[in-house]
Enzyme design. Sequence first.
Site, short mmCIF file in Angstrom:
data_model
loop_
_atom_site.label_atom_id
_atom_site.label_comp_id
_atom_site.label_asym_id
_atom_site.label_seq_id
_atom_site.Cartn_x
_atom_site.Cartn_y
_atom_site.Cartn_z
N ASP A 113 0.79 -1.23 0.00
CA ASP A 113 0.00 0.00 0.00
C ASP A 113 0.83 1.28 0.00
OD1 ASP A 113 -2.61 -1.00 -0.19
OD2 ASP A 113 -2.59 -1.57 1.92
N ASP A 169 -5.88 -4.18 -6.44
CA ASP A 169 -5.63 -2.84 -5.89
C ASP A 169 -4.17 -2.40 -6.13
OD1 ASP A 169 -7.31 -4.70 -4.63
OD2 ASP A 169 -7.67 -3.40 -2.92
N1 GLY Z 1 -7.34 -1.50 -1.15
C1 GLY Z 1 -8.35 -2.00 -0.31
C2 GLY Z 1 -9.70 -1.67 -0.75
O1 GLY Z 1 -9.95 -1.24 -1.85
O2 GLY Z 1 -10.60 -1.84 0.05
#
Ligand code: GLY
Length: 396
Positions: A115, A176
């Site tokens: 992230d 993601d």
């Molecule tokens: N990246 C985590 C979500 O989209 O909830």
Amino acid sequence: MKKILLIVCLLSPIVGVQALDVDHELAYCHQQVLRALEQMKPYDYSMQPRNILSTDTHGRWNCRKASGWEWCSGFWPGILWMDYMATGDKRVKKAAEGFTQGLANILTNPIVDHDMGFLIHCSYGKGFEATGCEKYRRAILRASDSLATLFNPKVGTILSWPRHVKDYGGHNTIMDNMINLDMLLWASEHGGNPLLRDVAIIHATTTLRNHFRPDYSAYHVAVYDTLSGRFLRGMTHQGYSDSSMWARGQSWAIYGFTMMYRHTHDVIFLQQAMKVTDIYLQRLRETSNDWIPLWDMDDPRGHQGAPKDASAACVVASALLELSQFVVGEKSNRYHQVAINMLTDLSSERYQSRGRNVAFLLHSTGHHPAKSEIDASIIYADYYYLEALMRLKGLI
Ligand code: GLY
């Protein structure tokens, strides 16, 4: 322009068309930002807004300590920077500097998962865009080098969740993760290691090959054999089932491949962006009563019972404003118009928070299977909503 808007407004009740007044919505966002900042005094810059649940009666952001474990930490500073770019309000700039500085520990602590891009590029990146500050550029380069350490060359992707390798039975990569590639490419274009670009392109190419079903709907999680690099299976983590279309996962794919084309001009990414968009729009038409998707397109309750995910609509709207510029003719007009339709619904009484709380929007869903943040205001919905409005206005 004003005249056209006025005409559309006058016709609205008759033809059922709503007008989107971008300046009005940007002013609304600014008011909500000022209200939130007022509530948050005295500032603890390490505490970043995350959500306001539908059961909360206080109407203020629930904040969490900024860290590499808290993937949403960078969105609030990013919102502040965008609002500053839109308004030039010096109070917001000061707050943006403070909340960006509140993320500094993430840069010095060991990386815990993928992230880093969300955390640093959405905050320091927007800060650099607003100010050109050298300190921010260096922070992004540092974060990018750190993120690249999770790249497995055998697999050809970045490992998303080191902590879940055992649970998933191998190297896991989630859709993601495409968004984090934006930071790597940006870094390689701004004095960073040129290899960061290779990492991003290999990751996106591997994802394109393995992370989609034949109809171009995305798995949330792709699992690979860590040693051989072989693709093992596609699964879900936050969606309804392994074979369903989790709306936000698909929105990350739309945004991610559009962004890849922006950086590389490789038509293979453009084609993928269109394919993943077209199936999203088809499923949206089949399952939703407006331009905002169900949290998962395959939730059997349909729009009578399943919660919506406004955040996915925000991500898609922002992406389509960009994608519409990369294609021509009818396709371009359609993507642009669809983005406007989404923003118009998001800007309506049903989806804007208005007096109900200080977020911009209601009705997002975070992690439905974990029963977490269902039908809530969530910070990333606001981030991508504001980004889309800014793109429409030509401010970023
Ligand atoms: N990246 C985590 C979500 O989209 O909830």
